[in-house]
Design a protein around this motif. Structure first.
Motif, short mmCIF file in Angstrom:
data_model
loop_
_atom_site.label_atom_id
_atom_site.label_comp_id
_atom_site.label_asym_id
_atom_site.label_seq_id
_atom_site.Cartn_x
_atom_site.Cartn_y
_atom_site.Cartn_z
N TYR A 159 -58.54 158.76 46.16
CA TYR A 159 -59.67 158.60 47.08
C TYR A 159 -59.77 159.74 48.07
O TYR A 159 -58.77 160.19 48.63
CB TYR A 159 -59.54 157.29 47.85
N VAL A 204 -60.03 150.70 50.61
CA VAL A 204 -59.60 151.28 49.31
C VAL A 204 -58.10 151.28 49.15
O VAL A 204 -57.61 151.22 48.03
CB VAL A 204 -60.17 152.69 49.07
N PHE A 205 -57.34 151.36 50.25
CA PHE A 205 -55.89 151.31 50.11
C PHE A 205 -55.37 149.89 50.14
O PHE A 205 -54.18 149.65 50.13
CB PHE A 205 -55.21 152.11 51.23
N LYS A 206 -56.29 148.94 50.19
CA LYS A 206 -55.94 147.52 50.17
C LYS A 206 -54.98 147.17 51.30
O LYS A 206 -54.01 146.45 51.12
CB LYS A 206 -55.33 147.13 48.82
N GLN A 210 -55.32 140.22 52.62
CA GLN A 210 -55.82 139.37 51.55
C GLN A 210 -54.95 138.13 51.53
O GLN A 210 -53.77 138.20 51.79
CB GLN A 210 -55.69 140.08 50.20
N ASN A 211 -55.55 137.01 51.21
CA ASN A 211 -54.79 135.77 51.26
C ASN A 211 -54.13 135.51 49.92
O ASN A 211 -54.78 135.07 48.99
CB ASN A 211 -55.74 134.64 51.63
N PHE A 212 -52.86 135.83 49.82
CA PHE A 212 -52.14 135.56 48.58
C PHE A 212 -51.37 134.27 48.72
O PHE A 212 -50.76 134.01 49.74
CB PHE A 212 -51.17 136.70 48.27
N GLN A 213 -51.36 133.48 47.63
CA GLN A 213 -50.62 132.22 47.69
C GLN A 213 -49.17 132.48 47.37
O GLN A 213 -48.85 133.11 46.37
CB GLN A 213 -51.16 131.25 46.65
N THR A 214 -48.31 132.05 48.25
CA THR A 214 -46.89 132.19 47.97
C THR A 214 -46.18 130.89 48.30
O THR A 214 -46.64 130.10 49.10
CB THR A 214 -46.25 133.28 48.85
N HIS A 215 -45.01 130.73 47.66
CA HIS A 215 -44.19 129.57 48.00
C HIS A 215 -43.51 129.81 49.33
O HIS A 215 -43.27 128.90 50.08
CB HIS A 215 -43.11 129.37 46.95
N TYR A 216 -43.16 131.09 49.54
CA TYR A 216 -42.39 131.40 50.73
C TYR A 216 -43.34 131.44 51.90
O TYR A 216 -44.16 132.35 51.99
CB TYR A 216 -41.70 132.75 50.54
N ASN A 227 -56.97 121.06 75.60
CA ASN A 227 -56.97 119.81 76.35
C ASN A 227 -58.21 119.01 75.97
O ASN A 227 -59.25 119.12 76.60
CB ASN A 227 -56.99 120.12 77.86
N VAL A 228 -58.08 118.31 74.86
CA VAL A 228 -59.28 117.62 74.38
C VAL A 228 -59.38 116.25 75.01
O VAL A 228 -58.41 115.52 75.10
CB VAL A 228 -59.22 117.47 72.84
N GLU A 249 -59.41 131.15 52.73
CA GLU A 249 -59.14 131.57 51.35
C GLU A 249 -59.89 132.84 51.01
O GLU A 249 -59.40 133.72 50.34
CB GLU A 249 -59.58 130.47 50.38
N GLN A 322 -63.32 143.62 48.23
CA GLN A 322 -62.58 143.70 46.98
C GLN A 322 -63.22 144.68 46.02
O GLN A 322 -62.53 145.40 45.32
CB GLN A 322 -62.50 142.31 46.36
N LEU B 18 -58.04 112.50 81.83
CA LEU B 18 -56.73 113.06 81.48
C LEU B 18 -55.62 112.23 82.11
O LEU B 18 -54.61 111.92 81.49
CB LEU B 18 -56.63 114.51 81.97
N LEU B 88 -36.28 128.33 46.09
CA LEU B 88 -37.39 129.27 46.24
C LEU B 88 -36.97 130.48 47.07
O LEU B 88 -37.32 131.61 46.77
CB LEU B 88 -38.59 128.59 46.89
N LYS B 99 -45.99 132.12 41.99
CA LYS B 99 -46.51 130.79 42.25
C LYS B 99 -47.73 130.59 41.37
O LYS B 99 -48.59 131.45 41.29
CB LYS B 99 -46.90 130.68 43.71
N THR B 101 -51.26 129.56 40.29
CA THR B 101 -52.52 129.35 41.00
C THR B 101 -53.48 128.67 40.04
O THR B 101 -53.14 128.39 38.91
CB THR B 101 -53.12 130.70 41.45
N CYS B 106 -49.61 134.01 40.98
CA CYS B 106 -49.56 135.01 42.04
C CYS B 106 -48.11 135.49 42.16
O CYS B 106 -47.23 134.72 42.52
CB CYS B 106 -50.03 134.41 43.36
N TYR B 122 -48.04 141.97 46.55
CA TYR B 122 -48.54 140.80 45.82
C TYR B 122 -49.49 141.20 44.71
O TYR B 122 -50.21 142.18 44.81
CB TYR B 122 -49.27 139.86 46.79
N ASP B 124 -52.31 139.09 42.10
CA ASP B 124 -52.94 137.88 41.59
C ASP B 124 -53.28 138.14 40.13
O ASP B 124 -54.15 138.97 39.84
CB ASP B 124 -54.23 137.60 42.37
N ARG B 135 -56.51 140.84 41.73
CA ARG B 135 -56.43 141.65 42.93
C ARG B 135 -54.95 141.83 43.28
O ARG B 135 -54.09 141.12 42.77
CB ARG B 135 -57.19 141.02 44.08
N HIS B 136 -54.69 142.79 44.14
CA HIS B 136 -53.30 143.10 44.44
C HIS B 136 -53.22 143.84 45.76
O HIS B 136 -54.23 144.28 46.32
CB HIS B 136 -52.69 143.96 43.32
N THR B 140 -52.17 152.55 46.45
CA THR B 140 -52.92 153.25 45.41
C THR B 140 -52.14 154.37 44.75
O THR B 140 -52.48 154.79 43.65
CB THR B 140 -54.21 153.87 45.97
#
Lengths: 344, 276
Positions: A159, A204-206, A210-216, A227-228, A249, A322, B18, B88, B99, B101, B106, B122, B124, B135-136, B140
């Motif tokens: 790039y 472009v360099f990402k 981004q929301n990646f799903q992980t276990h950790y 104070n509701v 997400e 993306q 309150l 884990l 994991k 998805t 992922c 990461y 996906d 995506r990842h 680059t």
């Protein structure tokens, strides 16, 4: 010292906000600390710039130094220019041992063999960004220091970020020199433009979140409990939570890259009641939709929570980071042309 | 005016609400504690009675229940959750974890160098209609497309292993270069020139010996992207330097190819100390 150089330095210093002048000059490193200390910052900016020129005169500043100062200014204030992103392609798969001095030599050689009258300056930064400043002349006139283009290139990436203010005719020359110097074969302009250089880099360099799903699990952010008043019940609490979840997400947790606009060029057919027959000829209805904002992606992110749009948002809007583009051409579904985004 | 008055009333109402809430919470807490006290008293009485019965030599059949506590279902579940979390965590520490998805997997590749955990990357990956990367967050300059073209369709494990090698080697090279700049800045003359992949480093450093200091220049090339040691190390000294320095330059070149950058510099410092 050359008059042109003196005037150029004076005008560059004038552009810098008063409070930042010393910091910028310090980064430049051309004037000594004692000289910098002697500058009276309480006078008008006109006088300050004159004083700086005086000091540069003492040190015999030349065009090279002045060009570096200009690069430093543009590096600190890149958002004053409009940047476009270009992508290079290479066919070979050899490991690239990028050598900066080699790159400089090749770039200069290629550009100067095509156009002799150019001023080329380089500066390397800590984050592996290479800044190139080119002042353009013509085959018959000397380079005009006020007609400049800037290139930002991170080594070993495909790039390039280019800001071409004037003389678009020199662009092919510039692109060719870049391709040769960086060992690539081809270059094309991406449909991605913004004033915010760092956000373009993030996209472009990402580097954006981004929301990646992980276990950790990442650190759970503590949602501050306001104070509701217990007597106030939220009727649509579950819907609000759904919107938050969908938003997260799609957009992730962190701040969004800063873009100013997204443009959609529609070349779709006008769909109306056949009885109405608005258009006699079945021609595409040409239409341009442009979204503008000081911070487009953040505002898109806040549309659903503010109740102004349904969640999830149209993928045409959410795909921007993306797909790394903010200019789209939408054609009819049956056309699957490369480079165009097909509307769902 | 009226609005200010309304505001004040509203604020007052909020305050009193309150306070009321607080009071209610405290009362609840108190009631809860009272109930707990009752519970504990009952338990105490029960145990007392049991003790008396035991002392009288009569073993109740039900006593067995209170003696050997069956692990409650809840305790079992908690143990399961804990051991799953540990598992884990273990996978995460090995460097490659994944994991499932909705549409695929992922993957998370964590990098480390010599015991220091560095960045995680990461990917996906979609499994239908074919295996592809959606995506990842891989930088680059890592040749991801190249590696994917070779291995992704045929052997996904190989793909992950190769990618992990690239990322770990890059992380290692970068870590070494950062360490050099941080810990040995006094030895470096000028700036350390590097590139995005940290696979070409050019720098000048000084070595002192015999009460003089000599300047060396080094160019390290890492042609193997999966390796965190240079494939080539070109060390040279100033042309008019004494002959023994040429030997030293050759020795340094060998050291750079063998040891990590910061460890190499550690060895130079040690050599200097033993010399003096």
């Amino acid at each position: 010292m050359d008059e042109v150089v003196a005037e150029y330095i004076r005008r560059t210093v004038l552009k810098i906000p008063r409070d930042e002048i010393l910091a910028v000059l310090r980064q430049w490193g051309f004037l000594s600390d004692t000289q910098l200390g002697a500058i009276n910052l309480r006078q008008t900016k006109e006088s300050i710039s004159q004083e700086v020129v005086q000091l540069c005169e003492e040190n015999s500043a030349d065009l090279k130094q002045a060009a570096i100062l200009d690069i430093i200014y543009n590096n600190i204030y890149p958002n004053k220019r409009m940047w476009s992103v270009y992508q290079m392609k290479k066919t070979g798969e050899e490991t690239d041992l990028f050598d900066f001095s080699n790159f400089k030599k090749k770039f200069k050689g290629r550009l100067q063999s095509a156009l002799k009258n150019v001023t080329i300056s380089f500066r390397e930064y800590e984050d592996n960004a290479i800044w190139i400043r080119i002042a353009w002349g013509t085959p018959y006139t000397k380079p005009n220091q006020y007609k400049t283009s800037y290139v930002v290139y991170h080594s070993q990436t495909p790039y390039v970020f280019i800001s071409v203010s004037v003389l678009k005719s020199n662009l092919p020359l510039l692109c060719q020199a870049l391709v040769v110097a960086s060992n690539y074969h081809d270059i094309r302009e991406m449909e991605l433009r913004s004033h915010c250089l760092n956000s373009l880099k993030d996209i472009v360099f990402k580097r954006y979140s981004q929301n990646f799903q992980t276990h950790y699990p990442k650190q759970q952010k503590n949602v501050p409990t306001e104070n509701v008043d217990v007597r106030i019940i939220q009727e649509d609490k579950s819907e609000k939570e759904r919107i938050q979840r969908v938003n997260q997400e799609v957009f992730g947790d962190g701040p969004q890259p800063k873009l100013e606009f997204a443009q959609y060029k529609l070349e779709t057919m006008f769909k109306s009641d056949p009885n109405m027959d608005v258009l006699e000829r079945r021609e595409p209805f040409r239409c341009l939709v442009k979204f503008s904002s000081p911070d487009l992606l953040e505002s898109l992110k806040s549309l659903a929570p503010a109740g102004m749009a349904d969640a999830p948002l149209s993928p045409l809007l959410t795909c921007i980071p993306q797909k790394a583009r903010n200019y789209f051409k939408i054609r009819e579904r049956k056309d699957v042309l490369p480079g165009s985004f097909v509307s769902p | 005016g009226v609005l200010a008055h309304l505001e004040r009333l509203e604020a007052q109402a909020r305050e009193s609400a309150l306070k009321q809430e607080e009071k209610e919470q405290q009362e609840q807490k108190l009631a809860g504690l009272k109930a707990r006290v009752q519970e504990l008293r009952a338990r105490r009485d029960e145990l007392r009675a049991k003790l008396e019965r035991q002392q009288k030599g009569i073993l109740e059949k039900e006593g067995v229940e209170t003696d050997a506590e069956q692990p409650s279902a809840r305790a079992v579940l908690e143990w399961k959750i804990r051991s799953m979390k540990d598992l884990l965590q273990l996978f995460y520490l090995t460097g490659i974890s994944g994991k499932l998805t909705k549409r695929g997997v992922c993957f998370c590749i964590s990098t480390a160098y010599e015991g220091t955990y560095l960045h995680s990357y990461y990917l996906d990956v979609l499994t239908k209609p074919e295996v592809q990367i959606q995506r990842h967050s891989v930088p680059t300059f890592i040749p991801l497309e190249q590696i994917a073209r070779k291995h992704l369709q045929t052997d996904i494990r190989r793909f992950l292993a190769v990618l992990s090698d690239h990322l770990n080697a890059y992380a290692g090279r970068r870590y070494q270069a950062d360490q050099l700049q941080e810990r040995f800045s006094d030895r470096l003359e000028g700036t350390l020139q590097r590139n995005s992949l940290c696979n070409l480093l050019v720098f000048h450093y000084n070595i002192s010996g015999h009460s003089r200091s000599f300047l060396f220049s080094a160019k390290l090339l890492y042609s193997d992207l999966c390796c965190s040691l240079p494939t080539e190390a070109i060390v040279s000294c100033t042309p008019n330097a004494p002959g023994e320095l040429a030997e030293m330059a050759a020795a340094h070149s060998e050291t750079f190819r063998r040891l990590a950058l910061h460890k190499a510099f550690d060895s130079f410092s040690k050599a200097e100390v033993t010399q003096d």
